[in-house]
Design a protein around this motif. Structure first.
Motif, mmCIF file in Angstrom:
data_model
loop_
_atom_site.group_PDB
_atom_site.id
_atom_site.type_symbol
_atom_site.label_atom_id
_atom_site.label_comp_id
_atom_site.label_asym_id
_atom_site.label_seq_id
_atom_site.Cartn_x
_atom_site.Cartn_y
_atom_site.Cartn_z
ATOM 1 N N LEU A 102 0.757 -1.321 -0.077
ATOM 2 C CA LEU A 102 -0.085 -0.030 0.153
ATOM 3 C C LEU A 102 0.882 1.264 -0.133
ATOM 4 O O LEU A 102 1.859 1.593 0.710
ATOM 5 C CB LEU A 102 -0.823 0.052 1.136
ATOM 6 N N VAL A 103 0.585 2.083 -0.830
ATOM 7 C CA VAL A 103 1.251 3.495 -0.903
ATOM 8 C C VAL A 103 0.212 4.709 -0.771
ATOM 9 O O VAL A 103 -0.685 4.686 -1.491
ATOM 10 C CB VAL A 103 2.209 3.587 -2.005
ATOM 11 N N ALA A 104 0.626 5.528 0.190
ATOM 12 C CA ALA A 104 -0.412 6.604 0.475
ATOM 13 C C ALA A 104 0.283 7.479 1.432
ATOM 14 O O ALA A 104 1.118 7.408 2.133
ATOM 15 C CB ALA A 104 -1.610 6.078 1.419
ATOM 16 N N PRO A 105 -0.302 8.795 1.192
ATOM 17 C CA PRO A 105 0.146 10.021 2.257
ATOM 18 C C PRO A 105 -0.669 9.931 3.561
ATOM 19 O O PRO A 105 -1.835 9.482 3.526
ATOM 20 C CB PRO A 105 -0.017 11.241 1.553
ATOM 21 N N ALA A 106 -0.033 10.359 4.609
ATOM 22 C CA ALA A 106 -0.613 10.205 5.805
ATOM 23 C C ALA A 106 -0.106 11.320 6.725
ATOM 24 O O ALA A 106 1.197 11.590 6.662
ATOM 25 C CB ALA A 106 -0.443 8.980 6.595
ATOM 26 N N GLU A 107 -0.986 12.075 7.473
ATOM 27 C CA GLU A 107 -0.688 13.091 8.350
ATOM 28 C C GLU A 107 -0.062 12.426 9.694
ATOM 29 O O GLU A 107 -0.769 12.421 10.819
ATOM 30 C CB GLU A 107 -1.402 14.159 8.361
ATOM 31 N N LEU A 108 1.061 12.128 9.936
ATOM 32 C CA LEU A 108 1.750 11.548 10.842
ATOM 33 C C LEU A 108 2.013 12.357 11.966
ATOM 34 O O LEU A 108 1.953 11.824 13.202
ATOM 35 C CB LEU A 108 2.812 10.399 10.585
ATOM 36 N N GLN A 109 2.426 13.712 11.649
ATOM 37 C CA GLN A 109 2.556 14.682 12.467
ATOM 38 C C GLN A 109 1.858 15.978 12.187
ATOM 39 O O GLN A 109 1.228 16.070 11.092
ATOM 40 C CB GLN A 109 4.078 15.142 12.536
ATOM 41 N N SER A 110 1.055 16.378 13.064
ATOM 42 C CA SER A 110 0.181 17.654 12.964
ATOM 43 C C SER A 110 0.524 18.622 11.725
ATOM 44 O O SER A 110 1.594 19.139 11.762
ATOM 45 C CB SER A 110 0.128 18.408 14.116
ATOM 46 N N GLY A 111 -0.045 18.778 10.671
ATOM 47 C CA GLY A 111 0.221 19.461 9.913
ATOM 48 C C GLY A 111 1.275 19.187 8.696
ATOM 49 O O GLY A 111 1.573 19.905 7.696
ATOM 50 N N GLN A 112 1.893 17.881 8.769
ATOM 51 C CA GLN A 112 2.859 17.720 7.928
ATOM 52 C C GLN A 112 2.581 16.023 7.531
ATOM 53 O O GLN A 112 2.533 15.264 7.986
ATOM 54 C CB GLN A 112 4.156 17.549 8.671
ATOM 55 N N GLN A 113 2.414 15.881 6.151
ATOM 56 C CA GLN A 113 2.005 14.535 5.603
ATOM 57 C C GLN A 113 3.351 14.108 5.294
ATOM 58 O O GLN A 113 4.331 14.699 4.866
ATOM 59 C CB GLN A 113 1.305 14.676 4.344
ATOM 60 N N SER A 114 3.596 12.697 5.277
ATOM 61 C CA SER A 114 4.601 11.875 4.807
ATOM 62 C C SER A 114 4.045 10.867 3.728
ATOM 63 O O SER A 114 2.970 10.370 3.919
ATOM 64 C CB SER A 114 5.425 11.324 5.752
ATOM 65 N N LEU A 115 4.992 10.342 2.919
ATOM 66 C CA LEU A 115 4.876 9.165 2.153
ATOM 67 C C LEU A 115 4.726 7.892 3.045
ATOM 68 O O LEU A 115 5.692 7.680 3.490
ATOM 69 C CB LEU A 115 5.429 9.190 0.754
ATOM 70 N N VAL A 116 4.116 6.982 3.138
ATOM 71 C CA VAL A 116 3.995 5.669 3.766
ATOM 72 C C VAL A 116 3.673 4.777 3.024
ATOM 73 O O VAL A 116 3.015 4.767 2.166
ATOM 74 C CB VAL A 116 2.992 5.952 4.930
ATOM 75 N N VAL A 117 4.725 3.533 2.908
ATOM 76 C CA VAL A 117 4.472 2.246 2.422
ATOM 77 C C VAL A 117 4.293 1.300 3.229
ATOM 78 O O VAL A 117 5.095 1.343 4.221
ATOM 79 C CB VAL A 117 5.801 1.918 1.510
ATOM 80 N N VAL A 118 3.184 0.571 3.180
ATOM 81 C CA VAL A 118 2.958 -0.740 4.185
ATOM 82 C C VAL A 118 2.965 -1.868 3.294
ATOM 83 O O VAL A 118 2.302 -2.113 2.296
ATOM 84 C CB VAL A 118 1.508 -0.473 5.001
ATOM 85 N N GLN A 119 3.863 -2.843 3.821
ATOM 86 C CA GLN A 119 3.893 -4.121 3.167
ATOM 87 C C GLN A 119 3.100 -5.171 4.062
ATOM 88 O O GLN A 119 3.436 -5.152 5.247
ATOM 89 C CB GLN A 119 5.423 -4.451 3.118
ATOM 90 N N ARG A 120 2.253 -5.755 3.381
ATOM 91 C CA ARG A 120 1.743 -6.912 4.245
ATOM 92 C C ARG A 120 2.550 -8.346 4.001
ATOM 93 O O ARG A 120 2.569 -8.949 2.773
ATOM 94 C CB ARG A 120 0.318 -7.167 3.909
ATOM 95 N N SER A 121 2.559 -8.908 4.898
ATOM 96 C CA SER A 121 3.309 -10.165 5.031
ATOM 97 C C SER A 121 2.353 -11.104 5.795
ATOM 98 O O SER A 121 1.378 -10.978 6.604
ATOM 99 C CB SER A 121 4.680 -10.355 5.640
ATOM 100 N N ALA A 122 2.827 -12.592 5.752
ATOM 101 C CA ALA A 122 1.996 -13.574 6.595
ATOM 102 C C ALA A 122 2.095 -13.302 8.011
ATOM 103 O O ALA A 122 1.245 -13.702 8.795
ATOM 104 C CB ALA A 122 2.744 -15.028 6.267
ATOM 105 N N HIS A 123 3.057 -12.537 8.453
ATOM 106 C CA HIS A 123 3.168 -12.134 9.966
ATOM 107 C C HIS A 123 2.835 -10.774 10.444
ATOM 108 O O HIS A 123 2.588 -10.589 11.528
ATOM 109 C CB HIS A 123 4.725 -12.051 10.251
ATOM 110 N N GLY A 124 2.126 -9.829 9.437
ATOM 111 C CA GLY A 124 1.652 -8.629 9.989
ATOM 112 C C GLY A 124 1.854 -7.620 8.851
ATOM 113 O O GLY A 124 2.011 -7.847 7.712
ATOM 114 N N PHE A 125 2.077 -6.312 9.238
ATOM 115 C CA PHE A 125 2.329 -5.166 8.485
ATOM 116 C C PHE A 125 3.853 -4.557 8.878
ATOM 117 O O PHE A 125 4.031 -4.359 9.885
ATOM 118 C CB PHE A 125 1.238 -4.223 8.681
ATOM 119 N N GLU A 126 4.455 -4.338 7.723
ATOM 120 C CA GLU A 126 5.599 -3.415 7.992
ATOM 121 C C GLU A 126 5.413 -2.251 7.330
ATOM 122 O O GLU A 126 5.190 -2.061 6.234
ATOM 123 C CB GLU A 126 6.979 -4.154 7.123
#
Length: 238
Positions: free
Chosen positions: A197-221
């Motif tokens: 999954l590739v998406a922007p997210a506002e992880l800090q107030s007022g500041q977006q970052s590009l986030v990459v989430v990889q799903r495996s059999a063990h969870g999410f990285e």
């Protein structure tokens, strides 16, 4: 030419957008190729992504009055408070989506159809594209933009993108063109094992970052990359 060296003039000519860009029925191959060369110079290395940018005519997705700027590395308004993202940002996200994956990808979910440009690019990278838009006017605009292109593997859906689209899950990839305070749980649930999954997210107030989430059999990285600026992710339809 005001005394400019011939070499400088030639270099400028390679990337300049001809006046004909504003015309109807433009053969924009030359300016698209110049855009692709710039993307490669900026670090995009995935051949399939570069080929998609060469094939899809970006000027067909913006107002005619903005067509002369269509192949510049800039975001442009598409109405209703939304924009078509800079080619370099779109290319970066598509390359991250495809990174280390076997192409073409399977079924991919796009959140935020906008004018339909990224969906058209995805059609060259995926077997099937489900693209969701929450604003009916934009959904209809994308449909009008894409209809003449007769792209058989793109399916436009009017609905709340925050909920994803369970009917098409699991997805070989998910990509979003709007950022919220976190990645919606529905997207993670609908991501196939081994998918990204590739998406922007506002992880800090007022500041977006590009986030990459990889799903495996063990969870999410999760990887947090560079700062970006996208329109805010909203729920519901309008």
């Amino acid at each position: 030419m005001g005394g400019r060296p011939a070499s400088a003039a030639a270099a400028r000519a390679q990337t300049a957008v001809p006046p004909a860009v504003a015309g109807v029925g433009l053969d924009s191959a030359a300016v698209r190729q110049a855009m692709v060369r710039r993307l490669a110079q900026q670090g995009v290395t995935q051949p399939a992504v570069l080929q998609a940018f060469e094939r899809v005519e970006r000027h067909c997705f913006v107002d005619s009055g903005l067509a002369a700027q269509a192949y510049e590395d800039t975001s442009l308004p598409i109405g209703w408070g939304q924009t078509i993202s800079k080619p370099s940002v779109v290319a970066r996200m598509l390359e991250l989506l495809c990174e280390g994956q076997t192409l073409p990808l399977g079924r991919v979910l796009e959140i935020g159809t906008g004018c339909g440009y990224q969906a058209a690019l995805l059609s060259h990278l995926c077997r099937e594209v489900y693209s969701m838009e929450r604003l009916r006017a934009l959904h209809e605009r994308a449909r009008d933009n894409l209809r003449p292109m007769r792209i058989p593997n793109v399916h436009l859906i009017f609905g709340d993108g925050m909920l994803g689209y369970p009917k098409g899950a699991p997805y070989a990839g998910i990509i979003a063109a709007a950022g919220g305070e976190s990645i919606p749980a529905a997207w993670l649930e609908q991501l196939a094992v081994g998918a990204r999954l590739v998406a922007p997210a506002e992880l800090q107030s007022g500041q977006q970052s590009l986030v990459v989430v990889q799903r495996s059999a063990h969870g999410f990285e999760r990887r947090v990359l560079e700062g970006v600026r996208f329109v805010p992710l909203k729920s519901g339809t309008a």
